[in-house]
Design an enzyme around this catalytic site. Structure first.
Site, PDB file in Angstrom:
ATOM      1  N   ASN A  94       1.504  19.658  83.320  1.00  0.00           N
ATOM      2  CA  ASN A  94       0.839  20.842  83.852  1.00  0.00           C
ATOM      3  C   ASN A  94       1.586  21.326  85.086  1.00  0.00           C
ATOM      4  O   ASN A  94       2.614  20.757  85.471  1.00  0.00           O
ATOM      5  CB  ASN A  94      -0.632  20.555  84.162  1.00  0.00           C
ATOM      6  CG  ASN A  94      -0.796  19.404  85.150  1.00  0.00           C
ATOM      7  OD1 ASN A  94      -0.405  19.497  86.310  1.00  0.00           O
ATOM      8  ND2 ASN A  94      -1.370  18.292  84.677  1.00  0.00           N
ATOM      9  N   ASP A 131      -5.485  15.464  80.251  1.00  0.00           N
ATOM     10  CA  ASP A 131      -6.653  14.971  79.516  1.00  0.00           C
ATOM     11  C   ASP A 131      -6.268  14.282  78.218  1.00  0.00           C
ATOM     12  O   ASP A 131      -6.998  13.429  77.727  1.00  0.00           O
ATOM     13  CB  ASP A 131      -7.601  16.139  79.206  1.00  0.00           C
ATOM     14  CG  ASP A 131      -8.197  16.741  80.471  1.00  0.00           C
ATOM     15  OD1 ASP A 131      -8.594  15.969  81.350  1.00  0.00           O
ATOM     16  OD2 ASP A 131      -8.248  17.977  80.568  1.00  0.00           O
ATOM     17  N   LYS A 157      14.385  12.060  69.597  1.00  0.00           N
ATOM     18  CA  LYS A 157      14.066  13.468  69.734  1.00  0.00           C
ATOM     19  C   LYS A 157      13.700  14.061  68.379  1.00  0.00           C
ATOM     20  O   LYS A 157      14.398  13.863  67.383  1.00  0.00           O
ATOM     21  CB  LYS A 157      15.269  14.214  70.314  1.00  0.00           C
ATOM     22  CG  LYS A 157      15.037  15.715  70.472  1.00  0.00           C
ATOM     23  CD  LYS A 157      16.278  16.409  71.002  1.00  0.00           C
ATOM     24  CE  LYS A 157      16.065  17.918  71.055  1.00  0.00           C
ATOM     25  NZ  LYS A 157      17.258  18.639  71.544  1.00  0.00           N
ATOM     26  N   PRO A 166      -7.645   8.083  79.771  1.00  0.00           N
ATOM     27  CA  PRO A 166      -8.757   7.522  80.538  1.00  0.00           C
ATOM     28  C   PRO A 166      -9.121   8.444  81.700  1.00  0.00           C
ATOM     29  O   PRO A 166      -8.271   9.165  82.238  1.00  0.00           O
ATOM     30  CB  PRO A 166      -8.203   6.187  81.047  1.00  0.00           C
ATOM     31  CG  PRO A 166      -6.715   6.368  81.050  1.00  0.00           C
ATOM     32  CD  PRO A 166      -6.419   7.262  79.882  1.00  0.00           C
ATOM     33  N   LEU A 193     -10.970   8.974  87.767  1.00  0.00           N
ATOM     34  CA  LEU A 193     -12.005   9.177  88.783  1.00  0.00           C
ATOM     35  C   LEU A 193     -13.319   8.544  88.353  1.00  0.00           C
ATOM     36  O   LEU A 193     -13.986   7.866  89.149  1.00  0.00           O
ATOM     37  CB  LEU A 193     -12.191  10.667  89.057  1.00  0.00           C
ATOM     38  CG  LEU A 193     -13.301  11.042  90.047  1.00  0.00           C
ATOM     39  CD1 LEU A 193     -13.074  10.383  91.403  1.00  0.00           C
ATOM     40  CD2 LEU A 193     -13.391  12.562  90.189  1.00  0.00           C
ATOM     41  N   PHE A 195     -11.204  16.209  92.716  1.00  0.00           N
ATOM     42  CA  PHE A 195     -10.735  17.589  92.781  1.00  0.00           C
ATOM     43  C   PHE A 195     -11.008  18.264  91.445  1.00  0.00           C
ATOM     44  O   PHE A 195     -10.897  17.636  90.387  1.00  0.00           O
ATOM     45  CB  PHE A 195      -9.239  17.649  93.090  1.00  0.00           C
ATOM     46  CG  PHE A 195      -8.933  17.802  94.548  1.00  0.00           C
ATOM     47  CD1 PHE A 195      -8.398  18.972  95.046  1.00  0.00           C
ATOM     48  CD2 PHE A 195      -9.186  16.762  95.431  1.00  0.00           C
ATOM     49  CE1 PHE A 195      -8.117  19.123  96.394  1.00  0.00           C
ATOM     50  CE2 PHE A 195      -8.909  16.886  96.776  1.00  0.00           C
ATOM     51  CZ  PHE A 195      -8.377  18.084  97.258  1.00  0.00           C
TER      52      PHE A 195
END
Length: 425
Positions: A220, A289, A299, A317, A320, A338
């Site tokens: 991300n 996630d 590849k 997993p 938090l 967060f």
């Protein structure tokens, strides 16, 4: 938006003793002034062999003091006047000879006399003495230097570390003066309030990378800047900090222990054994996630095919939630999550607060802040939601992190320390 000033309003006496590292002192002075400090430079005769007083005067905007008997001082006592009202004396470079003089309490030049005459806690607000050593590797390792460093530390000076690398003499090893940005960071920390002294913080930062094959993966846009800013601000506030970082290209904050990981599973493996040892867990990292259920050994090739490959995903997993469950069993660590959202920030942050069963969620609009140097936050707890800063306007992430650490210190005020933590200073 105004540029953040770490040392705004501070008065700093910058001392230079003799050494080739004086060439770094010009950049250090520039950074101190840029950070908002008023800087008065004092130079020894040895320092003047390496850099001119005119250079330092031009950068500081102040006359450089060189002589104990400077007639420009009405009372002819510059060694007294310099440190009355000063926030710190910073000597960079501090040579082996200069450290030896301090250890022995000698005062045959203006700089050593100023250090000896500074307020150090008897009837006046102390003026901290910060030393940035610079010398040959053999001099740094010599038993006499080690004794002298230990003595000036025992006398209350803060002695910064040295760097290893190539030296002007052609040798390689420990003894190089820290780079100017690192010295400024150390000075800011030395002058900062310490409401988190005695606390231990575990912080995650950055993205995770979930490999599809040896060259591709799922990740991300998190830059890690907010988490690294929190780590620095926590250290400034007196905490002992461990930072578990995903794949980012950011310098480790001074005084922070860093553990590098790549995937969510690696981050979990790093965090869980450490959670019980810390008072606070701040989950800043943007953990993926999902991950591919299997990793291709090689590849994945297109081979001229028009059909994209497909692969099964497995859920990662929830780090938090796992630490929060551990916290409910033993009462620590205090968990801060967060929430990077794209819409309905307060609603989604509150849902996460309840779902993760943590006392505090910090929300922000991810697409508006990923990779940027500024941000604004929303603190969501059982009592309501509070913007940070209070005016809701974006500000730089280090300023935000300092505001957050002040808020966190208030929340922790009534909580006992973790059994492995020390007593607050």
């Amino acid at each position: 938006m105004n540029q953040r000033q770490d040392l705004a309003g501070r008065r700093v006496v910058l001392g230079l003793s003799g050494g080739i590292a004086c060439y770094k002192s010009a950049e250090l002075l520039r950074l101190l002034v840029k950070a908002g400090a008023t800087v008065q430079v004092v130079m020894t005769a040895g320092a003047q062999r390496f850099i001119t007083p005119e250079t330092m005067q031009a950068l500081s905007g102040q006359p450089v003091l060189l002589d104990t008997w400077d007639a420009r001082e009405p009372n002819v006592m510059p060694h007294i006047n310099l440190t009355r009202g000063a926030d710190a004396v910073l000597v960079a470079p501090a040579s082996a000879d200069f450290i030896a003089r301090l250890a022995q309490g000698r005062a045959e030049d203006l700089l050593s006399l100023t250090c000896l005459a500074r307020p150090w806690g008897v009837g006046e607000q102390p003026c901290p003495l910060v030393l940035a050593p610079a010398m040959n590797r053999e001099m740094w390792a010599h038993p006499a230097t080690r004794r002298n460093v230990a003595q000036v530390q025992a006398d209350g000076a803060l002695v910064l570390g040295v760097e290893a690398g190539a030296q002007a003499c052609g040798e390689v090893g420990d003894g190089r003066m820290l780079e100017p940005p690192a010295i400024v960071e150390e000075l800011v920390a030395a002058l900062s309030p310490r409401p988190l002294a005695g606390r231990r913080l575990l912080i995650t930062a950055g993205p995770t990378f979930e490999a599809i094959d040896p060259v591709r993966g799922i990740t991300n846009l998190s830059s890690g800047k907010m988490g690294f800013a929190i780590a620095r601000a926590a250290r400034e506030a007196g905490a002992e900090v461990t930072l578990v970082a995903g794949p980012v290209h950011l310098d480790t904050p001074r005084g922070v222990r860093r553990i590098d990981v790549r995937s969510a599973l690696q981050m979990l493996e790093a965090v869980m054994p450490l959670a019980d040892e810390h008072d606070v867990f701040v989950a800043t990292a943007a953990v993926a996630d999902w991950r591919p259920a299997s990793l291709s050994a090689h590849k994945i090739k297109k081979d001229g095919k028009k059909i994209a490959p497909t692969f099964e995903l497995s859920e990662n997993p929830d780090i938090l939630a796992a630490v929060s469950a551990r916290s409910r069993e033993r009462g620590a660590p205090y968990c801060v999550g967060f929430a990077a959202e794209s819409e309905q920030l307060e609603r989604h942050a509150r849902e996460k607060l309840l779902r993760k069963r943590v006392p505090l969620i910090i929300g922000n609009l991810g697409p508006a802040t990923f990779g940027r140097d500024d941000n604004s936050l929303l603190l969501v707890d059982a009592q309501g939601a509070t913007p940070l800063p209070v005016d809701g306007q974006a500000t730089d992430k280090l300023t935000l992190a300092r505001l957050l650490m002040a808020d966190l210190a208030d929340r922790l005020a009534s909580r006992p320390l973790s059994p492995v933590s020390g007593t607050p200073e």
